[in-house]
Design a protein around this motif. Structure first.
Motif, PDB file in Angstrom:
ATOM      1  N   ARG A   8       0.852  -1.181   0.000  1.00  0.00           N
ATOM      2  CA  ARG A   8       0.000   0.000   0.000  1.00  0.00           C
ATOM      3  C   ARG A   8       0.888   1.230   0.000  1.00  0.00           C
ATOM      4  NH1 ARG A   8      -4.463  -1.811  -1.682  1.00  0.00           N
ATOM      5  NH2 ARG A   8      -5.568  -3.216  -0.338  1.00  0.00           N
ATOM      6  N   PRO A   9       0.611   2.176  -0.853  1.00  0.00           N
ATOM      7  CA  PRO A   9       1.403   3.409  -0.826  1.00  0.00           C
ATOM      8  C   PRO A   9       1.234   4.112   0.520  1.00  0.00           C
ATOM      9  CG  PRO A   9       0.046   3.299  -2.803  1.00  0.00           C
ATOM     10  CD  PRO A   9      -0.370   2.170  -1.916  1.00  0.00           C
ATOM     11  N   THR A  11       0.801   7.138   1.081  1.00  0.00           N
ATOM     12  CA  THR A  11      -0.254   8.150   1.068  1.00  0.00           C
ATOM     13  C   THR A  11      -1.609   7.543   1.399  1.00  0.00           C
ATOM     14  OG1 THR A  11      -0.416   7.912  -1.326  1.00  0.00           O
ATOM     15  CG2 THR A  11       0.901   9.739  -0.504  1.00  0.00           C
ATOM     16  N   VAL A  12      -1.845   6.308   0.961  1.00  0.00           N
ATOM     17  CA  VAL A  12      -3.115   5.635   1.285  1.00  0.00           C
ATOM     18  C   VAL A  12      -3.167   5.361   2.789  1.00  0.00           C
ATOM     19  CG1 VAL A  12      -4.477   3.532   0.958  1.00  0.00           C
ATOM     20  CG2 VAL A  12      -3.414   4.648  -1.010  1.00  0.00           C
ATOM     21  N   GLN A  85      -6.019   9.619  -6.227  1.00  0.00           N
ATOM     22  CA  GLN A  85      -4.752   9.665  -6.962  1.00  0.00           C
ATOM     23  C   GLN A  85      -4.104   8.290  -7.013  1.00  0.00           C
ATOM     24  OE1 GLN A  85      -2.091  12.622  -5.350  1.00  0.00           O
ATOM     25  NE2 GLN A  85      -2.740  14.104  -6.889  1.00  0.00           N
ATOM     26  N   LYS A  86      -4.071   7.618  -5.894  1.00  0.00           N
ATOM     27  CA  LYS A  86      -3.355   6.339  -5.831  1.00  0.00           C
ATOM     28  C   LYS A  86      -4.159   5.168  -6.386  1.00  0.00           C
ATOM     29  CE  LYS A  86       0.375   7.938  -4.270  1.00  0.00           C
ATOM     30  NZ  LYS A  86       1.544   8.028  -5.131  1.00  0.00           N
ATOM     31  N   ARG A  89      -5.274   6.176 -10.060  1.00  0.00           N
ATOM     32  CA  ARG A  89      -4.151   6.697 -10.856  1.00  0.00           C
ATOM     33  C   ARG A  89      -4.580   7.921 -11.656  1.00  0.00           C
ATOM     34  NH1 ARG A  89      -1.774   0.969 -12.943  1.00  0.00           N
ATOM     35  NH2 ARG A  89      -1.098   0.262 -10.907  1.00  0.00           N
ATOM     36  N   SER A  92      -2.035  11.920 -10.723  1.00  0.00           N
ATOM     37  CA  SER A  92      -0.895  11.485  -9.922  1.00  0.00           C
ATOM     38  C   SER A  92       0.444  11.839 -10.556  1.00  0.00           C
ATOM     39  CB  SER A  92      -0.973   9.972  -9.684  1.00  0.00           C
ATOM     40  OG  SER A  92      -0.971   9.284 -10.910  1.00  0.00           O
ATOM     41  N   LYS A  98      -0.137  18.159  -7.686  1.00  0.00           N
ATOM     42  CA  LYS A  98       0.204  17.455  -6.454  1.00  0.00           C
ATOM     43  C   LYS A  98       0.726  18.414  -5.395  1.00  0.00           C
ATOM     44  CE  LYS A  98       2.439  13.580  -6.790  1.00  0.00           C
ATOM     45  NZ  LYS A  98       3.352  12.492  -7.208  1.00  0.00           N
TER      46      LYS A  98
END
Length: 133
Positions: A8-9, A11-12, A85-86, A89, A92, A98
């Motif tokens: 998981r990024p 940011t998430v 965004q994540k 997509r 991004s 951003k």
């Protein structure tokens, strides 16, 4: 053959942790539940706006303005913007977009944290007095 783990990024995780913090603040700092509902509602709405804008971009249809997306992020929907965004997509790769999004995140988070301080209720009371509300 190696098996890749799906990560998981950050940011998430950040967006989800912040939403958890908003709920915890309702119990720990007596943040009104309507404010929690506003955060969650704006998060969902902002994610939907990102999804609609991505769909419109793919179809070549009318787009949602970047100002509108940033406004919803600033008002509290920024976790939905990060998720959009994540996960979708969308928006991004545009660095200026951003950068503005992160500025809205910082402003909104700072205001929320200010809300938790003892000075916030006094400021709001004074403001209501001067506005005659």
């Amino acid at each position: 053959m190696s098996i890749k783990k799906k990560r998981r990024p950050l940011t998430v995780l950040f967006a989800c942790a912040y939403l958890g913090f908003v709920v915890a603040a309702a119990f720990l700092f007596a943040v009104p539940l309507y404010l929690v509902a506003v955060y969650y509602g704006l998060t969902i709405l902002t994610f939907i706006l990102y999804a609609r804008d991505k769909s419109a971009a793919q179809r070549g249809a009318w787009r949602i303005s970047e100002k509108t997306l940033h406004l919803f992020a600033l008002l509290g929907g920024w976790p939905g913007a990060l998720l959009g965004q994540k996960l979708l997509r969308h928006k991004s790769q545009k660095q200026p977009f951003k950068a503005v999004l992160w500025i809205t995140i910082i402003i909104n988070s700072a205001l929320f944290l200010y809300w938790l301080t003892p000075a916030a209720p006094l400021f709001l009371k004074t403001l209501r007095h001067y506005l005659g509300v």
